[in-house]
Design a protein around this motif. Structure first.
Motif, PDB file in Angstrom:
ATOM      1  N   LYS A   1      57.115  50.764  55.357  1.00  0.00           N
ATOM      2  CA  LYS A   1      58.590  50.681  55.830  1.00  0.00           C
ATOM      3  C   LYS A   1      58.728  51.821  56.729  1.00  0.00           C
ATOM      4  O   LYS A   1      59.623  51.581  57.748  1.00  0.00           O
ATOM      5  CB  LYS A   1      59.430  50.895  54.584  1.00  0.00           C
ATOM      6  CG  LYS A   1      60.715  50.646  54.792  1.00  0.00           C
ATOM      7  CD  LYS A   1      61.425  50.592  53.374  1.00  0.00           C
ATOM      8  CE  LYS A   1      62.967  49.930  53.605  1.00  0.00           C
ATOM      9  NZ  LYS A   1      63.578  50.001  52.326  1.00  0.00           N
ATOM     10  N   LEU A   2      58.266  53.047  56.545  1.00  0.00           N
ATOM     11  CA  LEU A   2      58.643  54.089  57.560  1.00  0.00           C
ATOM     12  C   LEU A   2      57.734  53.848  59.215  1.00  0.00           C
ATOM     13  O   LEU A   2      58.809  53.923  59.848  1.00  0.00           O
ATOM     14  CB  LEU A   2      57.904  55.494  56.891  1.00  0.00           C
ATOM     15  CG  LEU A   2      58.317  56.643  57.429  1.00  0.00           C
ATOM     16  CD1 LEU A   2      60.059  56.729  57.770  1.00  0.00           C
ATOM     17  CD2 LEU A   2      57.788  57.897  57.039  1.00  0.00           C
ATOM     18  N   ILE A   3      56.792  53.061  59.080  1.00  0.00           N
ATOM     19  CA  ILE A   3      56.213  52.938  60.282  1.00  0.00           C
ATOM     20  C   ILE A   3      56.541  51.354  61.034  1.00  0.00           C
ATOM     21  O   ILE A   3      56.029  51.410  61.916  1.00  0.00           O
ATOM     22  CB  ILE A   3      54.712  52.879  60.221  1.00  0.00           C
ATOM     23  CG1 ILE A   3      54.332  51.788  59.380  1.00  0.00           C
ATOM     24  CG2 ILE A   3      54.045  54.165  59.760  1.00  0.00           C
ATOM     25  CD1 ILE A   3      52.605  51.751  59.443  1.00  0.00           C
ATOM     26  N   ARG A   4      57.473  50.813  60.439  1.00  0.00           N
ATOM     27  CA  ARG A   4      58.058  49.524  60.976  1.00  0.00           C
ATOM     28  C   ARG A   4      56.921  48.631  61.099  1.00  0.00           C
ATOM     29  O   ARG A   4      56.555  48.108  62.468  1.00  0.00           O
ATOM     30  CB  ARG A   4      58.788  49.644  62.055  1.00  0.00           C
ATOM     31  CG  ARG A   4      59.719  50.718  62.250  1.00  0.00           C
ATOM     32  CD  ARG A   4      61.131  50.579  61.277  1.00  0.00           C
ATOM     33  NE  ARG A   4      62.197  51.248  61.683  1.00  0.00           N
ATOM     34  CZ  ARG A   4      62.323  52.758  61.540  1.00  0.00           C
ATOM     35  NH1 ARG A   4      61.464  53.254  60.685  1.00  0.00           N
ATOM     36  NH2 ARG A   4      63.513  53.283  61.996  1.00  0.00           N
ATOM     37  N   LEU A   5      56.088  48.151  59.885  1.00  0.00           N
ATOM     38  CA  LEU A   5      55.084  47.520  60.432  1.00  0.00           C
ATOM     39  C   LEU A   5      55.150  46.219  61.083  1.00  0.00           C
ATOM     40  O   LEU A   5      54.485  45.781  62.032  1.00  0.00           O
ATOM     41  CB  LEU A   5      54.544  47.107  58.868  1.00  0.00           C
ATOM     42  CG  LEU A   5      53.197  46.630  58.730  1.00  0.00           C
ATOM     43  CD1 LEU A   5      52.130  47.498  59.269  1.00  0.00           C
ATOM     44  CD2 LEU A   5      52.757  46.137  57.262  1.00  0.00           C
ATOM     45  N   PRO A   6      56.480  45.264  60.867  1.00  0.00           N
ATOM     46  CA  PRO A   6      56.673  44.198  61.904  1.00  0.00           C
ATOM     47  C   PRO A   6      56.595  44.463  63.310  1.00  0.00           C
ATOM     48  O   PRO A   6      56.340  43.716  64.428  1.00  0.00           O
ATOM     49  CB  PRO A   6      58.087  43.608  61.463  1.00  0.00           C
ATOM     50  CG  PRO A   6      58.227  44.106  59.892  1.00  0.00           C
ATOM     51  CD  PRO A   6      57.355  45.355  60.041  1.00  0.00           C
ATOM     52  N   ASN A   7      57.411  45.697  63.740  1.00  0.00           N
ATOM     53  CA  ASN A   7      57.537  46.131  65.055  1.00  0.00           C
ATOM     54  C   ASN A   7      55.926  46.594  65.654  1.00  0.00           C
ATOM     55  O   ASN A   7      55.665  46.131  66.521  1.00  0.00           O
ATOM     56  CB  ASN A   7      58.269  47.410  65.260  1.00  0.00           C
ATOM     57  CG  ASN A   7      59.797  46.791  64.753  1.00  0.00           C
ATOM     58  OD1 ASN A   7      60.070  45.926  64.744  1.00  0.00           O
ATOM     59  ND2 ASN A   7      60.689  48.104  65.159  1.00  0.00           N
TER      60      ASN A   7
END
Length: 314
Positions: free
Chosen positions: A9-15
């Protein structure tokens, strides 16, 4: 398990998937087909390309972590349910992850630069690390500078590959190679420009969405300094410019009878942008601005996927 979920969640996987998808499509659907017609191999072979993608993803992930690290207080107001720093992940671990991911990304960039002789890669990626850090510390709190910084980084995802195939030489040019390089540069700047403008639009909309928390902690974002109405006009101007350019592009490529790309662009890129323009001045709540931001993100994805057409048409 909870910590792993918080990390993703912290690394913004979708982005990060956006970055990976953009670079893969540009390399395999534009660079390789264009150079294949010119009977030339890419400057980045497949392994170098994979390493460059990994470096891009790691540096971006580190950027998202450091952004949340410095935004703990603001995020408690703007998105209390989404914040994980100081709740699941300690600030000490967050900053450690940032430096580890950034360091690995820069080291991979250094190796790719040494192997290929493209030294701008490590210099530029190191610059990206510092720019992301500066954005998180202060730039995002200032008028326009944060928005422009993130937009430039979004464009660089494409341009880093584009410049890898641009060679300056004093020798007599190979005209097939020169034609291929020009084609790659044109498409690179087209998609880089698209990424830049759509990111400018999205960042401005997000500034309105996050206005409450930003105002509480002294940020000088566009809606706080100029007001919401002026920010909407700013977004509207960019939307008009982007739609006008996209229509011009469709008029240009229709001469080649590329009917499917034209239809795709009209339905999945131009119409949604027009809809965002229509809804922009009717939108007032934070949730409504969040929906517009997500729709703009969907347009960005449609733009990325449109690279796939070049695999069949080039």
């Amino acid at each position: 398990m909870k910590l792993i979920a918080a990390f993703f969640k912290l690394i913004r996987l979708p982005n990060l998937f956006f970055i990976l998808l953009t670079q893969f499509l540009f390399y395999y659907c534009i660079i390789k087909p264009v150079l294949q017609d010119a009977r030339v191999s890419p400057s980045l072979d497949q392994m170098d390309f994979f390493l460059l993608v990994i470096a891009s993803v790691l540096i971006a992930a580190a950027g998202y972590i450091i952004n949340d690290y410095f935004d703990v207080d603001i995020d408690q107001v703007n998105k209390p349910k989404k914040n994980v720093v100081d709740i699941i992940v300690s600030r000490r671990w967050a900053i450690l992850w940032h430096f580890v991911l950034s360091g690995i990304g820069v080291l991979i960039s250094l190796y790719v630069s040494w192997k290929t002789g493209l030294w701008y890669i490590v210099i530029a990626n190191l610059g990206c690390v510092f720019l992301l850090f500066g954005y998180s510390v202060s730039l995002k709190q200032k008028l326009l500078s944060g928005n422009v910084s993130i937009s430039l980084l979004a464009a660089w995802v494409v341009l880093v590959l584009c410049f890898s195939e641009f060679h300056l030489s004093l020798r007599m040019p190979d005209f097939d190679l020169l034609k291929a390089e020009n084609q790659i540069m044109k498409l690179g700047f087209l998609y880089g420009g698209f990424a830049f403008v759509t990111t400018l639009i999205r960042e401005a909309i997000k500034d309105i969405e996050d206005m409450e928390g930003d105002m509480r902690y002294g940020c000088k974002t566009m809606p706080i300094v100029w007001g919401v109405a002026a920010t909407k006009i700013y977004v509207a101007v960019w939307l008009v410019v982007l739609v006008a350019v996209l229509i011009a592009v469709q008029v240009y490529i229709i001469r080649f009878h590329w009917w499917w790309p034209v239809l795709y662009s009209i339905i999945l890129i131009i119409f949604p942008l027009v809809y965002i323009f229509y809804k922009l001045f009717k939108t007032s709540t934070s949730d409504e601005f969040h929906n517009l931001s997500n729709l703009n993100k969907a347009v960005m994805l449609s733009g990325i996927l449109s690279m796939g057409f070049f695999y069949f048409y080039l």
